[in-house]
Design a protein around this motif. Sequence first.
Motif, short mmCIF file in Angstrom:
data_model
loop_
_atom_site.label_atom_id
_atom_site.label_comp_id
_atom_site.label_asym_id
_atom_site.label_seq_id
_atom_site.Cartn_x
_atom_site.Cartn_y
_atom_site.Cartn_z
N VAL A 51 0.83 -1.20 0.00
CA VAL A 51 0.00 0.00 0.00
C VAL A 51 0.87 1.25 0.00
O VAL A 51 0.60 2.22 -0.73
CB VAL A 51 -0.97 -0.01 1.20
N MET A 52 1.94 1.27 0.80
CA MET A 52 2.83 2.43 0.82
C MET A 52 3.40 2.69 -0.57
O MET A 52 3.45 3.85 -1.01
CB MET A 52 3.97 2.21 1.82
N GLU A 53 3.81 1.66 -1.26
CA GLU A 53 4.36 1.85 -2.61
C GLU A 53 3.32 2.44 -3.55
O GLU A 53 3.61 3.37 -4.31
CB GLU A 53 4.90 0.53 -3.15
N ILE A 54 2.09 1.94 -3.48
CA ILE A 54 1.00 2.45 -4.34
C ILE A 54 0.75 3.93 -4.07
O ILE A 54 0.72 4.75 -4.99
CB ILE A 54 -0.30 1.64 -4.13
N VAL A 55 0.56 4.29 -2.80
CA VAL A 55 0.18 5.67 -2.50
C VAL A 55 1.35 6.63 -2.65
O VAL A 55 1.15 7.79 -3.02
CB VAL A 55 -0.52 5.83 -1.14
N PHE A 56 2.58 6.19 -2.38
CA PHE A 56 3.73 7.07 -2.59
C PHE A 56 3.87 7.40 -4.07
O PHE A 56 4.11 8.55 -4.44
CB PHE A 56 5.02 6.44 -2.09
N LYS A 57 3.73 6.40 -4.92
CA LYS A 57 3.82 6.65 -6.37
C LYS A 57 2.71 7.58 -6.83
O LYS A 57 2.94 8.48 -7.64
CB LYS A 57 3.76 5.33 -7.14
N SER A 58 1.51 7.36 -6.31
CA SER A 58 0.38 8.21 -6.69
C SER A 58 0.62 9.64 -6.23
O SER A 58 0.38 10.59 -6.98
CB SER A 58 -0.92 7.68 -6.09
N ALA A 59 1.07 9.81 -4.99
CA ALA A 59 1.34 11.15 -4.48
C ALA A 59 2.42 11.84 -5.30
O ALA A 59 2.32 13.02 -5.60
CB ALA A 59 1.76 11.08 -3.01
N LEU A 60 3.43 11.09 -5.68
CA LEU A 60 4.52 11.67 -6.47
C LEU A 60 4.03 12.15 -7.82
O LEU A 60 4.42 13.22 -8.29
CB LEU A 60 5.66 10.66 -6.64
N THR A 61 3.14 11.40 -8.45
CA THR A 61 2.63 11.82 -9.76
C THR A 61 1.78 13.08 -9.65
O THR A 61 1.70 13.85 -10.59
CB THR A 61 1.80 10.72 -10.46
N GLN A 62 1.15 13.29 -8.49
CA GLN A 62 0.26 14.42 -8.33
C GLN A 62 0.93 15.69 -7.81
O GLN A 62 0.49 16.78 -8.10
CB GLN A 62 -0.88 14.05 -7.37
N THR A 63 1.96 15.54 -7.01
CA THR A 63 2.55 16.72 -6.38
C THR A 63 3.41 17.51 -7.36
O THR A 63 3.91 16.97 -8.35
CB THR A 63 3.35 16.32 -5.11
N LEU A 64 3.55 18.77 -7.09
CA LEU A 64 4.31 19.65 -7.96
C LEU A 64 5.81 19.52 -7.71
O LEU A 64 6.24 19.25 -6.58
CB LEU A 64 3.88 21.10 -7.73
N ARG A 65 6.59 19.71 -8.75
CA ARG A 65 8.05 19.64 -8.65
C ARG A 65 8.55 20.59 -7.56
O ARG A 65 8.10 21.72 -7.43
CB ARG A 65 8.69 20.03 -9.98
N GLY A 66 9.48 20.07 -6.76
CA GLY A 66 10.11 20.90 -5.75
C GLY A 66 9.29 21.11 -4.49
O GLY A 66 9.61 21.98 -3.69
N THR A 67 8.24 20.34 -4.31
CA THR A 67 7.41 20.49 -3.11
C THR A 67 7.64 19.29 -2.18
O THR A 67 8.59 18.54 -2.34
CB THR A 67 5.92 20.64 -3.45
N GLU A 68 6.74 19.12 -1.23
CA GLU A 68 6.88 18.03 -0.27
C GLU A 68 5.64 17.17 -0.25
O GLU A 68 4.56 17.61 -0.63
CB GLU A 68 7.12 18.57 1.14
N ILE A 69 5.84 15.96 0.22
CA ILE A 69 4.73 15.07 0.56
C ILE A 69 4.85 14.87 2.06
O ILE A 69 5.91 14.50 2.57
CB ILE A 69 4.84 13.74 -0.20
#
Length: 135
Positions: A51-69
């Motif tokens: 689940v962590m791998e799924i949501v981390f990848k999803s968050a990465l695709t959505q977040t803007l360059r140079g920001t944080e999760i």
Amino acid sequence: MTANELYEECFARVWPKLKLLFAEKEVVINLDFGKGHDLDVEADLALVRRVMEIVFKSALTQTLRGTEIKLVVGSIDSNFALSIRDHGPGMEEHQYDELYSAQKLRELGVSCKLKSNKFSDFPQDHGTSVRIVFN
């Protein structure tokens, strides 16, 4: 095992696969500890990693360059809980399943609650939050 220990063990296995992707997009993960982070929890380690791998990848695709999760680790009723907040443009409710695999997460046996603030409506606080509880 406490919620913190569970997170650390799973993150140590998931992160090597994702580290380069996060670096390329200049996105950092900021960890915070929520309610129950120091309490013993029960959870399937393999499921948490998946689940962590799924949501981390999803968050990465959505977040803007140079920001944080932002991640918050804790527990709810002795169940491991993880909240993830990206800083992407936000999304419509019908996009949740496609982008965050919400239905797939539910099929894996986790409770998943999503909330999104679209950039057009919340220019200072846009992005998506996902709270996952491993039942």
